[in-house]
Write a protein that holds these residues in place. Structure first.
Motif, PDB file in Angstrom:
ATOM      1  N   ARG A 140      10.554  16.322 -10.759  1.00 43.70           N
ATOM      2  CA  ARG A 140       9.509  17.033 -11.506  1.00 43.70           C
ATOM      3  C   ARG A 140       8.156  16.348 -11.428  1.00 43.70           C
ATOM      4  NH1 ARG A 140      12.056  17.507 -17.188  1.00 43.70           N
ATOM      5  NH2 ARG A 140      13.320  15.806 -16.421  1.00 43.70           N
ATOM      6  N   MET A 141       8.126  15.105 -10.987  1.00 39.98           N
ATOM      7  CA  MET A 141       6.871  14.356 -10.907  1.00 39.98           C
ATOM      8  C   MET A 141       6.261  14.487  -9.517  1.00 39.98           C
ATOM      9  SD  MET A 141       7.964  10.841 -12.837  1.00 39.98           S
ATOM     10  CE  MET A 141       6.627   9.974 -12.082  1.00 39.98           C
ATOM     11  N   ASP A 142       4.952  14.266  -9.448  1.00 37.11           N
ATOM     12  CA  ASP A 142       4.308  14.154  -8.149  1.00 37.11           C
ATOM     13  C   ASP A 142       4.768  12.854  -7.493  1.00 37.11           C
ATOM     14  OD1 ASP A 142       2.913  16.491  -8.578  1.00 37.11           O
ATOM     15  OD2 ASP A 142       1.199  15.460  -9.463  1.00 37.11           O
ATOM     16  N   ALA A 143       4.804  12.855  -6.185  1.00 34.81           N
ATOM     17  CA  ALA A 143       5.266  11.671  -5.458  1.00 34.81           C
ATOM     18  C   ALA A 143       4.288  10.521  -5.664  1.00 34.81           C
ATOM     19  CB  ALA A 143       5.406  11.975  -3.982  1.00 34.81           C
ATOM     20  N   ARG A 144       4.826   9.357  -5.954  1.00 36.98           N
ATOM     21  CA  ARG A 144       3.997   8.160  -6.095  1.00 36.98           C
ATOM     22  C   ARG A 144       3.626   7.662  -4.702  1.00 36.98           C
ATOM     23  NH1 ARG A 144       7.568   4.163  -9.373  1.00 36.98           N
ATOM     24  NH2 ARG A 144       8.797   4.562  -7.545  1.00 36.98           N
ATOM     25  N   PRO A 145       2.583   6.829  -4.597  1.00 38.18           N
ATOM     26  CA  PRO A 145       2.222   6.299  -3.276  1.00 38.18           C
ATOM     27  C   PRO A 145       3.370   5.531  -2.606  1.00 38.18           C
ATOM     28  CG  PRO A 145       0.453   5.898  -4.830  1.00 38.18           C
ATOM     29  CD  PRO A 145       1.591   6.464  -5.614  1.00 38.18           C
ATOM     30  N   GLU A 146       4.216   4.895  -3.398  1.00 40.03           N
ATOM     31  CA  GLU A 146       5.334   4.145  -2.823  1.00 40.03           C
ATOM     32  C   GLU A 146       6.364   5.061  -2.184  1.00 40.03           C
ATOM     33  OE1 GLU A 146       5.204   3.342  -6.739  1.00 40.03           O
ATOM     34  OE2 GLU A 146       3.278   2.856  -5.879  1.00 40.03           O
ATOM     35  N   ASP A 147       6.417   6.318  -2.630  1.00 46.18           N
ATOM     36  CA  ASP A 147       7.422   7.248  -2.130  1.00 46.18           C
ATOM     37  C   ASP A 147       6.934   8.091  -0.951  1.00 46.18           C
ATOM     38  OD1 ASP A 147       9.168   6.382  -4.085  1.00 46.18           O
ATOM     39  OD2 ASP A 147       8.531   7.909  -5.513  1.00 46.18           O
ATOM     40  N   ARG A 148       5.649   8.056  -0.675  1.00 45.11           N
ATOM     41  CA  ARG A 148       5.107   8.875   0.417  1.00 45.11           C
ATOM     42  C   ARG A 148       4.976   8.034   1.678  1.00 45.11           C
ATOM     43  NH1 ARG A 148       0.126  10.127  -2.565  1.00 45.11           N
ATOM     44  NH2 ARG A 148      -0.788   9.675  -0.550  1.00 45.11           N
ATOM     45  N   LEU A 149       5.306   8.628   2.814  1.00 46.06           N
ATOM     46  CA  LEU A 149       5.194   7.912   4.086  1.00 46.06           C
ATOM     47  C   LEU A 149       3.760   7.849   4.589  1.00 46.06           C
ATOM     48  CD1 LEU A 149       8.354   9.304   5.904  1.00 46.06           C
ATOM     49  CD2 LEU A 149       8.053   7.084   4.802  1.00 46.06           C
ATOM     50  N   ASP A 150       2.918   8.821   4.184  1.00 43.46           N
ATOM     51  CA  ASP A 150       1.530   8.852   4.664  1.00 43.46           C
ATOM     52  C   ASP A 150       0.566   8.135   3.725  1.00 43.46           C
ATOM     53  OD1 ASP A 150       1.785  10.658   2.601  1.00 43.46           O
ATOM     54  OD2 ASP A 150       0.394  12.117   3.468  1.00 43.46           O
ATOM     55  N   THR A 194      -1.621   5.196   1.852  1.00 41.54           N
ATOM     56  CA  THR A 194      -2.303   3.964   2.245  1.00 41.54           C
ATOM     57  C   THR A 194      -2.301   3.005   1.061  1.00 41.54           C
ATOM     58  OG1 THR A 194      -4.467   4.778   1.563  1.00 41.54           O
ATOM     59  CG2 THR A 194      -3.794   5.237   3.834  1.00 41.54           C
ATOM     60  N   VAL A 195      -2.755   1.783   1.314  1.00 34.89           N
ATOM     61  CA  VAL A 195      -2.815   0.788   0.250  1.00 34.89           C
ATOM     62  C   VAL A 195      -3.800   1.223  -0.831  1.00 34.89           C
ATOM     63  CG1 VAL A 195      -3.403  -1.611  -0.262  1.00 34.89           C
ATOM     64  CG2 VAL A 195      -2.152  -1.063   1.811  1.00 34.89           C
ATOM     65  N   ALA A 196      -4.872   1.865  -0.429  1.00 35.18           N
ATOM     66  CA  ALA A 196      -5.894   2.300  -1.390  1.00 35.18           C
ATOM     67  C   ALA A 196      -5.362   3.358  -2.359  1.00 35.18           C
ATOM     68  CB  ALA A 196      -7.106   2.839  -0.644  1.00 35.18           C
ATOM     69  N   ASP A 197      -4.335   4.108  -1.953  1.00 27.49           N
ATOM     70  CA  ASP A 197      -3.769   5.116  -2.851  1.00 27.49           C
ATOM     71  C   ASP A 197      -3.101   4.483  -4.072  1.00 27.49           C
ATOM     72  OD1 ASP A 197      -4.580   7.153  -1.198  1.00 27.49           O
ATOM     73  OD2 ASP A 197      -2.650   7.264  -0.143  1.00 27.49           O
ATOM     74  N   GLY A 198      -2.613   3.280  -3.913  1.00 27.58           N
ATOM     75  CA  GLY A 198      -1.942   2.606  -5.018  1.00 27.58           C
ATOM     76  C   GLY A 198      -2.863   1.745  -5.856  1.00 27.58           C
ATOM     77  N   ALA A 199      -4.154   1.700  -5.517  1.00 31.43           N
ATOM     78  CA  ALA A 199      -5.098   0.874  -6.262  1.00 31.43           C
ATOM     79  C   ALA A 199      -5.389   1.509  -7.614  1.00 31.43           C
ATOM     80  CB  ALA A 199      -6.384   0.709  -5.467  1.00 31.43           C
ATOM     81  N   GLY A 200      -5.813   0.704  -8.530  1.00 29.26           N
ATOM     82  CA  GLY A 200      -6.162   1.183  -9.856  1.00 29.26           C
ATOM     83  C   GLY A 200      -5.938   0.091 -10.875  1.00 29.26           C
ATOM     84  N   PRO A 201      -6.168   0.417 -12.125  1.00 29.62           N
ATOM     85  CA  PRO A 201      -5.987  -0.615 -13.156  1.00 29.62           C
ATOM     86  C   PRO A 201      -4.520  -0.990 -13.318  1.00 29.62           C
ATOM     87  CG  PRO A 201      -6.427   1.506 -14.173  1.00 29.62           C
ATOM     88  CD  PRO A 201      -6.618   1.688 -12.693  1.00 29.62           C
ATOM     89  N   VAL A 202      -4.275  -2.263 -13.406  1.00 28.97           N
ATOM     90  CA  VAL A 202      -2.918  -2.754 -13.572  1.00 28.97           C
ATOM     91  C   VAL A 202      -2.531  -2.712 -15.041  1.00 28.97           C
ATOM     92  CG1 VAL A 202      -1.416  -4.755 -13.277  1.00 28.97           C
ATOM     93  CG2 VAL A 202      -3.096  -4.203 -11.551  1.00 28.97           C
ATOM     94  N   GLY A 203      -3.433  -3.085 -15.913  1.00 30.09           N
ATOM     95  CA  GLY A 203      -3.158  -3.101 -17.341  1.00 30.09           C
ATOM     96  C   GLY A 203      -4.140  -4.001 -18.046  1.00 30.09           C
TER      97      GLY A 203
END
Length: 137
Positions: free
Chosen positions: A61-71, A73-82
């Motif tokens: 039911r969720m959108d695919a996370r960057p870790e789950d997509r083959l296409d 990039t590293v920039a897709d997973g960037a963002g605030p850590v906490g």
């Protein structure tokens, strides 16, 4: 969520296969099935299946996370850590309280009771540290 899902499924498959092996091996060596160990293995198998199924259904039911997509990039997973506290003495007090409570098992229950009392203060201080003082918001 695919990596997490397969981790739980793999552990469930392993325990599902090992539960009867354990029951059979205890029956062969002792003449009767060691029931507690068998029940623990079966319950752990069922809990792993439950968690794996929950993660599988939630992942659909969720959108695919960057870790789950083959296409991805590293920039897709960037963002605030906490948000992390810049400096805090409260983890020290909580660790001291835990040490005091464990020493209470050795020196007497009275030390554990004192540790629980101080522990309430330490956990409250750690939980509420951003509601007073320099970092209040």
């Amino acid at each position: 969520m695919k990596a997490e899902q397969w981790l739980f499924w793999a552990l469930a498959i392993y325990l599902g296969l090992m539960s009867p092996v354990y029951a059979f091996s205890t029956w062969k060596t002792q003449g009767e099935v060691e029931i507690i160990g068998t029940v623990v293995l079966i319950l752990t198998f069922l809990f792993l299946v439950m968690i794996g199924a929950f993660i599988a259904l939630t992942g659909r039911r969720m959108d695919a996370r960057p870790e789950d997509r083959l296409d991805a990039t590293v920039a897709d997973g960037a963002g605030p850590v906490g948000f992390f506290a810049p400096a805090s003495i409260w983890p020290f007090w909580c660790a001291l309280v835990v040490a005091m409570m464990f020493l209470g098992w050795i020196f007497g229950y009275w030390m554990t009771i004192i540790g629980v009392g101080i522990g309430v203060w330490a956990v409250a201080g750690w939980s509420l540290q951003f509601y007073r003082g320099d970092y209040a918001h």
